[in-house]
Design an enzyme around this catalytic site. Structure first.
Site, PDB file in Angstrom:
ATOM      1  N   HIS A  51      36.868  12.133   0.707  1.00 21.51           N
ATOM      2  CA  HIS A  51      36.909  11.980   2.167  1.00 21.51           C
ATOM      3  C   HIS A  51      37.239  11.087   3.078  1.00 21.51           C
ATOM      4  O   HIS A  51      37.526  11.965   4.180  1.00 21.51           O
ATOM      5  CB  HIS A  51      34.878  11.860   1.833  1.00 21.51           C
ATOM      6  CG  HIS A  51      34.375  13.368   0.847  1.00 21.51           C
ATOM      7  ND1 HIS A  51      33.341  13.532   1.842  1.00 21.51           N
ATOM      8  CD2 HIS A  51      35.071  13.825   0.681  1.00 21.51           C
ATOM      9  CE1 HIS A  51      32.952  14.607   1.429  1.00 21.51           C
ATOM     10  NE2 HIS A  51      33.689  15.166   0.400  1.00 21.51           N
ATOM     11  N   ARG A 107      34.710  10.801  -4.782  1.00 18.38           N
ATOM     12  CA  ARG A 107      34.771  11.498  -3.604  1.00 18.38           C
ATOM     13  C   ARG A 107      34.533  11.249  -2.395  1.00 18.38           C
ATOM     14  O   ARG A 107      35.427  11.370  -1.666  1.00 18.38           O
ATOM     15  CB  ARG A 107      32.849  11.819  -4.142  1.00 18.38           C
ATOM     16  CG  ARG A 107      33.158  13.548  -2.889  1.00 18.38           C
ATOM     17  CD  ARG A 107      31.615  13.718  -2.821  1.00 18.38           C
ATOM     18  NE  ARG A 107      31.279  15.196  -2.000  1.00 18.38           N
ATOM     19  CZ  ARG A 107      30.309  15.374  -1.068  1.00 18.38           C
ATOM     20  NH1 ARG A 107      29.378  13.651  -1.129  1.00 18.38           N
ATOM     21  NH2 ARG A 107      29.655  16.087  -0.342  1.00 18.38           N
ATOM     22  N   HIS A 166      36.411  17.390 -10.409  1.00 16.27           N
ATOM     23  CA  HIS A 166      34.780  17.916 -10.276  1.00 16.27           C
ATOM     24  C   HIS A 166      34.386  17.567 -11.816  1.00 16.27           C
ATOM     25  O   HIS A 166      33.678  18.550 -12.283  1.00 16.27           O
ATOM     26  CB  HIS A 166      34.721  19.438 -10.025  1.00 16.27           C
ATOM     27  CG  HIS A 166      34.359  19.117  -8.480  1.00 16.27           C
ATOM     28  ND1 HIS A 166      35.262  20.669  -7.664  1.00 16.27           N
ATOM     29  CD2 HIS A 166      34.575  18.230  -8.046  1.00 16.27           C
ATOM     30  CE1 HIS A 166      34.488  20.162  -6.124  1.00 16.27           C
ATOM     31  NE2 HIS A 166      34.277  19.368  -6.014  1.00 16.27           N
ATOM     32  N   ASN A 208      29.051  14.588   4.566  1.00 11.59           N
ATOM     33  CA  ASN A 208      29.040  13.212   4.265  1.00 11.59           C
ATOM     34  C   ASN A 208      27.289  13.011   3.943  1.00 11.59           C
ATOM     35  O   ASN A 208      26.573  12.023   3.184  1.00 11.59           O
ATOM     36  CB  ASN A 208      29.365  12.628   4.558  1.00 11.59           C
ATOM     37  CG  ASN A 208      31.234  12.164   4.678  1.00 11.59           C
ATOM     38  OD1 ASN A 208      32.069  13.123   3.663  1.00 11.59           O
ATOM     39  ND2 ASN A 208      31.212  12.028   5.462  1.00 11.59           N
TER      40      ASN A 208
END
Length: 323
Positions: free
Chosen positions: A63, A59, A190, A91
């Site tokens: 990001h 992740r 995911h 975040n």
């Protein structure tokens, strides 16, 4: 002339696997030959004590790349000249793995001082995290440089939200050179990791003012989630696995769950609401090797978004501060 042309074409075909723009698949072969081993060992050691760390690293890399390019800006602490992307809404109180990246960077510095960028370490860490949880392994071109600033505005606006409609999320991907297939296959990340209750609680109780759960959410799953995420504020940060079947294994169960209306996040389940993305989901649910192949290809593609190369940027000595 014909022989010359054939020779040039042959040379380019040989060269192509090792060069991606100004990135090079052999960039650290002589400069830091044990780089991959150092990164892999660091993640493997961390996974023994933290089963969530692999998903967190994946992740964190996403990001970083999707908001300001793969240049390590998400790793920077706030300074007198810029705000930290760590404090951006997507975040804050959720992004993890910073300390591990700092530890790996320190170990890399011991082996190869002032050589490997934090952006490359984070990119490698995402791949190794997937690989160590049973997922695919893909080739990565290296040679990214670290950015000199952070961009909290980009982090707030460019990172997809679980509350956004599919068309908005797709637009955020396409502006970075990614496509609809990348949206679907990268959502497959995911298959590992957790979500905080607040990211999907609106689906559980009063969906769009209906007084009932989201009708697209499997009824038995909704009841189970209501037990973990009761309709009160103090449950907002409770964690739920995005794939409760094989929580720490990187596989295609995530897509099987979408087909069965068991996607936790509304943005995930929305992939079944569009005929184009729904067919991709169905294909990945049936063919795990197809998902593995396409996921590696999309991750390699993602890792080239907005990179800094050559003499631009710098190789940070520490990942949380500019030199």
């Amino acid at each position: 002339m014909q022989r010359f042309s054939i020779s040039v074409v042959f040379y380019l075909l040989i060269l192509r696997p090792f060069v991606y723009g100004q990135l090079d698949y052999r960039f650290y072969d002589s400069k830091c030959p044990n780089l991959t081993k150092i990164v892999r060992f660091g993640i493997w050691s961390a996974m023994a004590n933290d089963t969530r760390i692999a998903a967190s690293l994946l992740r964190l890399h996403f990001h970083d790349c999707i908001s300001n390019g793969c240049e390590g800006s998400v790793l920077l602490d706030a300074s007198s000249s810029f705000q930290s992307e760590k404090d951006a809404n997507p975040n804050r109180n959720s992004a993890r793995g910073f300390e591990l990246i700092d530890t790996i960077k320190a170990n890399v510095e011991k082996a190869c001082p002032s050589t490997v960028s934090c952006a490359d370490i984070l990119t490698l860490a995402a791949r190794e995290a997937v690989f160590l949880t049973g997922g695919p392994y893909w080739s990565l071109a290296m040679g990214r440089r670290d950015g000199l600033t952070a961009n909290i505005t980009a982090a707030n606006t460019d990172i997809p939200s679980p509350f956004e409609p599919l068309e908005n999320i797709t637009a955020k991907f396409t502006t970075k050179g990614l496509n609809l297939n990348d949206v679907v296959v990268l959502s497959g990340a995911h298959t590992i990791g957790f979500a905080q209750c607040f990211t999907f609680k609106p689906r559980l109780f009063d969906f769009h003012g209906s007084g009932a759960p989201d009708p697209q959410l499997d009824a038995s799953l909704a009841t189970s989630l209501q037990g973990v995420c009761p309709n009160q504020d103090d449950s907002d940060t409770n964690l739920v696995p995005l794939d409760a079947v094989t929580t720490t294994k990187f596989d295609n169960i995530y897509f099987k769950r979408l087909v069965n209306n068991s996607g936790i996040l509304g943005s995930d389940q929305a992939l079944m609401s569009d005929n184009r993305t729904a067919q991709m989901v169905i294909n990945y649910s049936k063919f795990p090797f197809l998902f593995a192949k396409d996921f590696g290809a999309s991750m390699a593609k993602l890792s080239t978004v907005g990179v800094i190369t050559g003499q631009d940027g710098q190789v940070r000595n520490k990942c949380n501060v500019v030199n």
